[in-house]
Enzyme design. Sequence first.
Site, mmCIF file in Angstrom:
data_model
loop_
_atom_site.group_PDB
_atom_site.id
_atom_site.type_symbol
_atom_site.label_atom_id
_atom_site.label_comp_id
_atom_site.label_asym_id
_atom_site.label_seq_id
_atom_site.Cartn_x
_atom_site.Cartn_y
_atom_site.Cartn_z
ATOM 1 N N CYS A 4 45.495 65.395 81.173
ATOM 2 C CA CYS A 4 46.266 64.205 81.540
ATOM 3 C C CYS A 4 45.455 63.489 82.617
ATOM 4 C CB CYS A 4 47.705 64.533 81.941
ATOM 5 S SG CYS A 4 47.936 65.468 83.447
ATOM 6 N N HIS A 63 40.647 87.549 85.753
ATOM 7 C CA HIS A 63 41.596 88.255 86.621
ATOM 8 C C HIS A 63 43.053 87.979 86.249
ATOM 9 C CE1 HIS A 63 38.751 88.886 90.328
ATOM 10 N NE2 HIS A 63 38.142 89.117 89.176
HETATM 11 C C1 RB5 Z 1 50.000 59.038 83.486
HETATM 12 O O1 RB5 Z 1 49.855 57.791 84.051
HETATM 13 C C2 RB5 Z 1 49.758 60.142 84.511
HETATM 14 O O2 RB5 Z 1 50.790 60.164 85.421
HETATM 15 C C3 RB5 Z 1 49.573 61.476 83.824
HETATM 16 O O3 RB5 Z 1 48.530 61.404 82.905
HETATM 17 C C4 RB5 Z 1 49.235 62.657 84.707
HETATM 18 O O4 RB5 Z 1 48.206 62.326 85.603
HETATM 19 C C5 RB5 Z 1 50.339 63.327 85.375
HETATM 20 O O5 RB5 Z 1 50.138 64.297 86.112
#
Ligand code: RB5
Length: 152
Positions: A67, A100
């Site tokens: 993400c 681990h």
């Molecule tokens: C999306 O904008 C962002 O919040 C997501 O990809 C991530 O970084 C969340 O932790």
Amino acid sequence: MRMRVAVGADHGGFSLKNELVMRLQEQYQILDVGAHTLDPADDYPDFAQAVAAELASGRAERGILVCGSGVGACIVANKVPAIRACLCHDTYSTRQGVEHDDMNILCLGARVIGPELATELATTFLKARFSGEPRHRRRLKKLLAIEQRQGK
Ligand code: RB5
């Protein structure tokens, strides 16, 4: 037989996830749970949950989640029983996390690291194996007991 690896990302990790899929697919059997199109309105919990479900069902042995920061995906994945997801942006933690702690999902932040480091981390993660040493088994057992007590 090639290791089965579930991979997922929201819009924040979309490009890096696709790059990783391209780079890893020769060596690993990749199960890409999406996102399959870039949608700025999609939500990381959906993809984190999907990758975690692939592991929980046994369809995948390891997972990689991307993400924007790697944080949100990591938080969500760890809600699923038997998932040990960690955000690692250095090779030492990545390897030791498996050796681990039997980490089974690697989380990456596409707004933090680039494709070269991400590939190195993914490769380090996928090559590493749980050591099985008694002290690590003991700690893992304690973690699983906590999970059970929480009804997970
Ligand atoms: C999306 O904008 C962002 O919040 C997501 O990809 C991530 O970084 C969340 O932790």
